[in-house]
Every structure is written in C-alpha cells, then in structure tokens.
Design a protein around this motif. Structure first.
Motif, PDB file in Angstrom:
ATOM      1  N   ILE A  64       0.015  11.072  -9.914  1.00  0.00           N
ATOM      2  CA  ILE A  64      -0.698  12.356  -9.804  1.00  0.00           C
ATOM      3  C   ILE A  64       0.198  13.501 -10.255  1.00  0.00           C
ATOM      4  CG2 ILE A  64      -1.717  13.965  -8.127  1.00  0.00           C
ATOM      5  CD1 ILE A  64      -2.690  11.513  -6.550  1.00  0.00           C
ATOM      6  N   GLY A  65       1.536  13.410  -9.939  1.00  0.00           N
ATOM      7  CA  GLY A  65       2.451  14.466 -10.380  1.00  0.00           C
ATOM      8  C   GLY A  65       2.643  14.502 -11.888  1.00  0.00           C
ATOM      9  N   LYS A  66       2.543  13.300 -12.507  1.00  0.00           N
ATOM     10  CA  LYS A  66       2.745  13.237 -13.960  1.00  0.00           C
ATOM     11  C   LYS A  66       1.470  13.401 -14.759  1.00  0.00           C
ATOM     12  CE  LYS A  66       6.902  10.379 -13.833  1.00  0.00           C
ATOM     13  NZ  LYS A  66       7.536   9.128 -14.293  1.00  0.00           N
ATOM     14  N   LEU A  67       0.367  13.412 -14.091  1.00  0.00           N
ATOM     15  CA  LEU A  67      -0.910  13.541 -14.809  1.00  0.00           C
ATOM     16  C   LEU A  67      -1.013  14.846 -15.611  1.00  0.00           C
ATOM     17  CD1 LEU A  67      -3.597  11.984 -12.413  1.00  0.00           C
ATOM     18  CD2 LEU A  67      -2.895  11.193 -14.672  1.00  0.00           C
ATOM     19  N   PRO A  68      -0.565  16.038 -15.080  1.00  0.00           N
ATOM     20  CA  PRO A  68      -0.663  17.265 -15.907  1.00  0.00           C
ATOM     21  C   PRO A  68       0.143  17.156 -17.204  1.00  0.00           C
ATOM     22  CG  PRO A  68      -0.330  17.831 -13.606  1.00  0.00           C
ATOM     23  CD  PRO A  68      -0.132  16.344 -13.702  1.00  0.00           C
ATOM     24  N   GLN A  98       3.440   5.447  -5.785  1.00  0.00           N
ATOM     25  CA  GLN A  98       3.227   5.450  -7.236  1.00  0.00           C
ATOM     26  C   GLN A  98       2.035   6.309  -7.627  1.00  0.00           C
ATOM     27  OE1 GLN A  98       2.942   1.356  -8.367  1.00  0.00           O
ATOM     28  NE2 GLN A  98       5.151   0.925  -8.084  1.00  0.00           N
ATOM     29  N   VAL A  99       1.008   6.245  -6.733  1.00  0.00           N
ATOM     30  CA  VAL A  99      -0.149   7.104  -7.012  1.00  0.00           C
ATOM     31  C   VAL A  99       0.248   8.569  -6.944  1.00  0.00           C
ATOM     32  CG1 VAL A  99      -2.392   7.844  -6.119  1.00  0.00           C
ATOM     33  CG2 VAL A  99      -1.901   5.423  -6.358  1.00  0.00           C
ATOM     34  N   ASP A 100       1.103   8.892  -5.953  1.00  0.00           N
ATOM     35  CA  ASP A 100       1.569  10.284  -5.864  1.00  0.00           C
ATOM     36  C   ASP A 100       2.366  10.666  -7.117  1.00  0.00           C
ATOM     37  OD1 ASP A 100       0.387  10.524  -3.393  1.00  0.00           O
ATOM     38  OD2 ASP A 100       2.222  10.030  -2.268  1.00  0.00           O
ATOM     39  N   THR A 101       3.235   9.715  -7.564  1.00  0.00           N
ATOM     40  CA  THR A 101       4.014   9.995  -8.792  1.00  0.00           C
ATOM     41  C   THR A 101       3.105  10.156 -10.000  1.00  0.00           C
ATOM     42  OG1 THR A 101       5.847   8.690  -7.903  1.00  0.00           O
ATOM     43  CG2 THR A 101       5.862   9.140 -10.270  1.00  0.00           C
ATOM     44  N   PHE A 105       0.832  -1.209   0.000  1.00  0.00           N
ATOM     45  CA  PHE A 105       0.000   0.000   0.000  1.00  0.00           C
ATOM     46  C   PHE A 105       0.867   1.260   0.000  1.00  0.00           C
ATOM     47  CE2 PHE A 105      -3.809  -2.482   1.175  1.00  0.00           C
ATOM     48  CZ  PHE A 105      -4.742  -1.831   0.385  1.00  0.00           C
ATOM     49  N   GLN A 106       1.998   1.209   0.712  1.00  0.00           N
ATOM     50  CA  GLN A 106       2.885   2.373   0.712  1.00  0.00           C
ATOM     51  C   GLN A 106       3.455   2.626  -0.689  1.00  0.00           C
ATOM     52  OE1 GLN A 106       5.801   1.637   3.774  1.00  0.00           O
ATOM     53  NE2 GLN A 106       4.639   2.804   5.323  1.00  0.00           N
ATOM     54  N   LYS A 107       3.900   1.502  -1.331  1.00  0.00           N
ATOM     55  CA  LYS A 107       4.414   1.656  -2.694  1.00  0.00           C
ATOM     56  C   LYS A 107       3.324   2.168  -3.634  1.00  0.00           C
ATOM     57  CE  LYS A 107       7.940  -1.968  -2.387  1.00  0.00           C
ATOM     58  NZ  LYS A 107       8.409  -3.270  -2.928  1.00  0.00           N
TER      59      LYS A 107
END
Length: 571
Positions: free
Chosen positions: A102-106, A97-100, A91-93
């Motif tokens: 989210i950062g790459k979504l724009p 990855q979800v945070d990454t 879950f931490q990974k």
C-alpha cells in the motif's frame, strides 16, 4: 416495530437480572443469546428453577466430551494449533507486505503513468521514424548539402556552389528556427561560403587572363560580400599583391638585368591589370584622364579616385626602382631609356603617360655619373702630375695654326698632348666620360656638363700653378721652357679641344631649335661655352704670346664624337 422494541427492552431487563455486573464481552453480538432469552421467556417457573442445574450438567457433559475429544484427537489439535500459529504468522507477514504494498502503490502508480507517457512518446517517435524512413532519400539530399558544397568549392564549380548556398539560405529562412538540423546545415554552409569567398579572393592573387578575372569578380558580386567600392579595393589589393610577387622574384644581383626585367614585367602586367579593371568596372569615370601623377595624400575610398591613387602608387614605386637601379650603375643607360620611354608611351593609351616623370631621373643620374667620372679624372690628373718631371723632356710635336674650317671641325686630339703625359691622360679621361655620355646625352644636361668641365679645367689650372710654385726654384732654363710649353698646350690645345668636344656632344643647332634662340644668342649667353679666360686666369702670367687662340665656332660641332677618340700615350 413496536413489538420488536418491546422484546428488546425485556431482553435487556432479563440480561441485567442474569448479569448484574454487565454482559460479558464474549456474548455481545451473539445471535444465540436472543434465541436463548426468547426460550427462557416461554419456560415455566419449575423449568427455570431446573435450568441452572440443567445448564451445569450440560456444561459438565460438554466439558467431558471435549476432554475425550481432545484426548482422542490430541494430534489433530496440536497440528491445528501449529497450523493456526503458522497461519497467524503468515497473516501477519501478509499484513506487513500488504502495508508495504500500500505504501508503494503511489510510486508504482506514478511509474505506470510515466511509462504510459514514455510509451506514447516512443510510439510518436516510432511513427516519426517510419516517416523518416519513407523520406530517407529526400533527407539525405538535405543532410549532404554541406559535403556537396565543399566538393563544388574544392573542384572549382562555383556556379553550383552559389546555387546551393542560395537554396540553403531560403531553407534556413523557412525551417531554420523550427528544425535544429536545418539550422546546423545553414551554419555549415555559411562557413563554406566564407571559405569560397577567401578562395576566390586568393585566386585574384594569381596570374589571370581577362575572361577568368571577369568570371571571378562576377562570382564575388553575386555573393554580395562587398560593396562596389570594397570590391574595387579588394580587386586592386589582390592584383597588386600578385604584381609585387612577380617583381620580388626578380634577381637583384645585376642592376641592368633587374631594371630591364622590372620594366618588362611592370609594363605588361600593369597594363593587363588596367585592362582588366576597366573591363570589370566600366562605370569608372575619369579613368582615362589622370591630370597629375604626383602621389595622392589622404585619398578617400571613392570609386572614381581609388584606381587613380593605386596607379599613382605603382608608377611612383617603379620610378623609385628606376632611380635606385640607375644609381647602382647600369651598363647601357640608352637601352634602359628606350625601354622606359616605350613604357611611358604605351601607357598614354590609358591616360597615364609618365615619361615626363622619368626624364628628371635620367637627367639627374646622367649628370651625377658624368660628374663622378670627371672627379675621377681630376684625381688621376693630380696623381700623374705629382709623378711628372720636366727633366730630359724633349718636345716632339709642334703646334700648327688652324688654317681651315675642316681642321676646326676635326675631333682628333691635338698631337702636342703626347709630349705631356698628365695632359694626355687628362684628355683621355675627358674623352672617355664624353664618349660614354654621348650615347645618351639629353640636352637638359648640356649646361651641367659644361659647368662640370669648366670647374675641372679650373682645378687643373690651379693644380698646374701649384706645381709651378712648388718646383720653380729648381727649374733649369730648359725645364722652365718645357713648363711654359706645357701651359701653352693646356691653354691653346686642350681647352679649345674640350670646347669642340662639348659641341660635338651637344650640337649648337640642336640647342637653338630646342631653346628657340639664335646661335648668336646662344654664344652671348655662354650656353655650352667654356669661359676660357676664367680657366686660364691662374696661368696667364706664365703663358707666352698667343699664336693662334681661335674659339670654337658654333658651326664646329656638326658631327658626333668617335668612339675611339683616345690618345695613345707612351709611358
């Protein structure tokens, strides 16, 4: 609503009594807490007193059950713990990855938008390519216009090349500012247009007949590259370059051949150029009225003066060549004179009769040539007189008095000259020069020829006097008598004979007709008459009494000189 609020208030009071230090965090928001508090509210006092013991026993019981469960199922708990840990790590990974993500979504969103945009452009280009494929034949025709025009120029199909250039020019005016390819085609065709212009002008520098010349100038006019005066100038420059090339190709080794070829080439080609010019530019005014053939200075580039200036220049160039070759020496001046007069006469049809400009050149050359010949004769006479001696000289011929007019008109040299070699050689030199002169003897040189012979005879008399002064002290009686006979032969035979020869070359009747005077006036003015008294002045004290000194009459020169009028002298 009021009932619920009241229960909540009571529950809070109960919680404060149970947990004076505050409700633990693990019980906050637990729905069983409200149910348990409601159950406590229904219990009696005895039940409340036993509640704590009951809760302790139940807690003990649950703890024991839990321990038994843990002991009996420890493997499951270990596995569960490991799985829980693994799941936690996963879950931490996943969270990282979800945070990454989210950062790459724009950025991804921007890429997607760009892809949509590019895909739309590709779609448009594909549509244009489809249209281009459908119009492939028409596009190829337009794209091949430069190659087609180049081929037309290379094969000399200038009519088609002009039509293509006009079509491309119209195409460039309508589409050149919108379509880069069309603009490129227009520039390529313009470059080929200039190539065709240079090629057409270059063709004017070749040997052209009138129809071809008219055709080429017609193309140049349609191209509108030159104004009217500029076109005239270009035409004359090109034809002048061709004419100069023809003249430069003539060999200059032989003056006679060079001059003859120059006259022929200039007459034919120059007349052709004039004919071509008048046919191409019929609006030329004053072309047939050339008032003067002197070089023009500072002529402006006007149509009515340009051709005249050019023609003056070509005629002056021919006159310069004529004078140069004549001075170099030609074998037959009379032949050249006849060709030149025909040349000048033929140009009278275009108002450019320049025979009057050639006459002074021939007169000057003939006069200079005769003077040079007489100068050589004088030099030869001095050499012969220096070698001449009077020792053992026997007079074989005696002078005979002139008894009739036929003897006066005879052009046979006096036989007495055979007794004196220097005088015979001098007479031979005079006759050679005059026989060469009479083949082409313009009346304009008559006075000059007479003066030249006058000076020559004066020099001869002076040289004879110098010879006498140098040798007189050594003279014997016989030598002195022989010398007196030499002086008599010079005075009474050679000088009158030279006078007859002058009138044989220049008949007085012709001079009187030309000058419009009578024979008496001609003799009074001493035109073509030698001044015998002045010639014999140095020798007058050495001459005996005159037996017969009869001046040549004006009627004594009716017949021309004979080509073979030389005296045969024995050395």
């Amino acid at each position: 609503m009021e009932f619920n609020d009241k229960n909540d208030l009571e529950n809070e009071r109960v919680l404060k009594l149970i947990f004076p230090d505050g409700l633990p965090d693990n019980l906050r928001g637990n729905p069983e807490l409200d149910n348990y508090l409601a159950k406590l509210g229904t219990c009696k006092v005895e039940q409340l007193k036993k509640e704590q013991t009951r809760l302790a026993d139940e807690t003990k019981r649950i703890l024991e059950q839990t321990q038994d469960l843990a002991i009996s199922n420890y493997k499951t708990f270990i596995t569960t713990a490991e799985n829980s840990r693994s799941i936690f790590n996963e879950f931490q990974k996943a969270e990282e990855q979800v945070d990454t993500l989210i950062g790459k979504l724009p950025t991804f969103s921007g890429k997607c938008e760009q892809f949509l945009k590019d895909s739309s452009e590709l779609t448009e280009q594909r549509r244009l390519n489809s249209i281009t494929l459908q119009k492939n034949a028409q596009l190829l025709e337009i794209l091949e216009l430069p190659q087609l025009m180049e081929r037309c120029i290379r094969e000399g199909r200038y009519e088609e090349a002009l039509e293509l250039a006009a079509y491309v020019q119209k195409l460039g005016q309508h589409q050149g500012h919108l379509i880069p390819v069309v603009n490129s085609i227009v520039r390529s065709v313009e470059a080929l247009w200039h190539t065709m212009l240079v090629q057409l002008v270059a063709q004017l520098r070749t040997d052209l007949q009138l129809p071809k010349c008219l055709q080429i100038v017609g193309y140049l006019r349609r191209m509108q590259a030159f104004g009217d005066n500029e076109l005239k100038l270009k035409f004359l420059q090109a034809r002048d370059a061709w004419l100069n090339g023809c003249l430069d190709s003539i060999s200059t080794n032989d003056a006679q051949q060079h001059l003859t070829k120059t006259i022929e080439i200039t007459r034919i080609n120059l007349f052709n150029i004039i004919t071509q010019y008048r046919a191409i530019f019929p609006d030329e005014e004053g072309l047939g009225k050339l008032a003067s053939l002197k070089p023009l200075q500072g002529v402006s580039c006007n149509g009515d003066r340009l051709f005249q200036a050019w023609l003056h220049n070509k005629i002056n160039a021919f006159l310069l060549t004529l004078e140069t070759d004549l001075e170099r020496g030609v074998n037959s001046i009379e032949t050249v004179l006849g060709q030149c007069m025909y040349f000048g006469l033929s140009f009278s049809r275009v108002g450019a009769d320049f025979r009057a400009l050639m006459a002074p050149i021939f007169v000057r050359v003939i006069r200079n040539k005769f003077s040079a010949s007489i100068g050589q004769v004088n030099a030869q006479f001095e050499q012969e007189l220096d070698k001449f001696t009077l020792i053992n000289k026997v007079t074989l011929h005696t002078r005979k008095p002139l008894v009739n007019e036929s003897e006066v008109e005879s052009y046979a040299p006096p036989e007495t000259l055979l007794d004196f070699y220097p005088l015979a050689a001098l007479c031979n030199g005079y006759l050679n020069a005059m026989n060469e002169l009479r083949l082409c003897a313009p009346l304009a040189v008559a006075t000059d020829v007479t003066q030249c012979l006058q000076q020559s005879l004066q020099q001869v008399a002076q040289r004879v006097l110098a010879y006498y002064r140098q040798e007189q002290q050594a003279f014997t009686a016989t030598e002195r008598e022989t010398f007196v006979k030499l002086c008599s032969c010079l005075a009474y035979d050679l000088v009158p004979y030279v006078q007859r020869c002058i009138h044989g070359v220049f008949p007085p009747q012709s001079l009187t007709v030309h000058l419009g005077i009578s024979l008496l006036q001609l003799e009074q003015q001493q035109l073509t008459y030698l001044e015998q008294t002045q010639i014999l002045e140095p020798l007058k004290h050495l001459l005996p009494a005159k037996i017969v000194l009869q001046a040549t009459t004006t009627a004594a020169a009716a017949a021309p000189l004979d080509n073979n009028m030389n005296i045969s002298v024995e050395g």
